[in-house]
Design a protein around this motif. Structure first.
Motif, short mmCIF file in Angstrom:
data_model
loop_
_atom_site.label_atom_id
_atom_site.label_comp_id
_atom_site.label_asym_id
_atom_site.label_seq_id
_atom_site.Cartn_x
_atom_site.Cartn_y
_atom_site.Cartn_z
N LYS A 31 -13.54 -31.15 115.83
CA LYS A 31 -13.85 -32.50 115.87
C LYS A 31 -14.29 -32.83 114.27
O LYS A 31 -14.82 -32.06 113.66
CB LYS A 31 -15.05 -32.96 116.78
N TYR A 32 -14.41 -34.17 114.07
CA TYR A 32 -14.26 -34.53 112.66
C TYR A 32 -16.04 -35.28 112.85
O TYR A 32 -16.48 -35.57 113.90
CB TYR A 32 -13.74 -35.69 112.29
N TYR A 33 -16.69 -34.75 111.68
CA TYR A 33 -18.26 -34.99 111.60
C TYR A 33 -18.50 -35.92 110.29
O TYR A 33 -17.74 -35.42 109.00
CB TYR A 33 -19.09 -33.95 112.02
N ASP A 34 -19.61 -36.39 110.04
CA ASP A 34 -19.75 -37.40 108.81
C ASP A 34 -20.92 -36.65 108.17
O ASP A 34 -21.66 -35.94 108.83
CB ASP A 34 -20.14 -38.46 108.84
N GLY A 35 -21.00 -36.77 106.83
CA GLY A 35 -22.29 -36.30 106.25
C GLY A 35 -21.94 -34.73 105.72
O GLY A 35 -20.89 -34.07 105.75
N HIS A 39 -11.03 -44.39 93.81
CA HIS A 39 -11.73 -43.56 93.20
C HIS A 39 -13.10 -43.54 93.34
O HIS A 39 -13.78 -42.68 92.61
CB HIS A 39 -11.22 -43.89 91.79
N GLU A 40 -13.92 -44.57 94.00
CA GLU A 40 -15.06 -44.52 93.95
C GLU A 40 -15.58 -43.76 95.15
O GLU A 40 -16.95 -43.49 95.53
CB GLU A 40 -15.58 -46.13 94.21
N ILE A 41 -14.93 -43.50 96.40
CA ILE A 41 -15.26 -42.74 97.37
C ILE A 41 -15.28 -41.08 96.99
O ILE A 41 -14.44 -40.63 96.42
CB ILE A 41 -13.88 -42.74 98.47
N SER A 42 -16.39 -40.57 97.26
CA SER A 42 -16.48 -39.10 96.90
C SER A 42 -16.20 -38.50 98.13
O SER A 42 -15.83 -38.76 99.38
CB SER A 42 -18.15 -38.77 96.70
N SER A 43 -15.89 -37.10 98.05
CA SER A 43 -15.76 -36.29 99.05
C SER A 43 -16.68 -36.02 100.04
O SER A 43 -16.48 -35.93 101.31
CB SER A 43 -15.12 -34.61 98.51
N ASN A 44 -17.88 -36.23 99.84
CA ASN A 44 -19.02 -36.28 100.73
C ASN A 44 -18.98 -37.56 101.89
O ASN A 44 -19.27 -37.60 102.72
CB ASN A 44 -20.39 -36.45 100.22
N ASP A 45 -18.14 -38.76 101.44
CA ASP A 45 -18.13 -39.88 102.23
C ASP A 45 -17.03 -39.61 103.24
O ASP A 45 -16.80 -40.36 104.28
CB ASP A 45 -17.52 -41.03 101.50
N LEU A 46 -15.95 -38.72 103.15
CA LEU A 46 -15.00 -38.35 103.84
C LEU A 46 -15.23 -37.58 105.19
O LEU A 46 -16.02 -36.78 105.08
CB LEU A 46 -13.79 -37.57 103.11
N PRO A 47 -14.93 -37.91 106.46
CA PRO A 47 -15.21 -37.03 107.55
C PRO A 47 -14.73 -35.40 107.37
O PRO A 47 -13.52 -35.52 106.65
CB PRO A 47 -14.61 -37.75 108.76
#
Length: 91
Positions: free
Chosen positions: A73-77, A57-65
């Motif tokens: 392709k997957y990217y971060d940020g 529950h501490e992981i925000s949607s911004n942290d997910l690829p």
């Protein structure tokens, strides 16, 4: 005064052990974090607070690829352009 230091070490080690188990660390890893905290709590407690894994529950949607709609392709940020194909991601 010496008793207070030992008490702080014990309480910190117990908290680190329980927190490590709750965050998914296996028994030996949680034990070593707690043991290090007991021996040198002034170093290991801040290290644990920096290194400890996040709970789901501490992981925000911004942290997910995220998936680029152009190249797949997957990217971060949250970049303006895809780091792989260079196409614009946001308006």
């Amino acid at each position: 005064m010496e008793l207070l230091g030992i008490l702080i070490s014990i309480i910190s080690a117990i908290w680190v052990y329980k927190d490590a188990k709750r965050r998914g660390k296996v028994g030996s890893s949680a034990f070593w974090w707690a043991f290090g905290t007991f021996l040198i709590w002034i170093i290991f407690l801040p290290l644990w607070l920096i290194e400890r894994p996040k709970l789901p529950h501490e992981i925000s949607s911004n942290d997910l690829p995220k998936l680029c709609p152009h190249c797949g392709k997957y990217y971060d940020g949250n970049p303006f352009y895809c780091p792989y194909c260079g196409k614009k991601l946001r308006l």
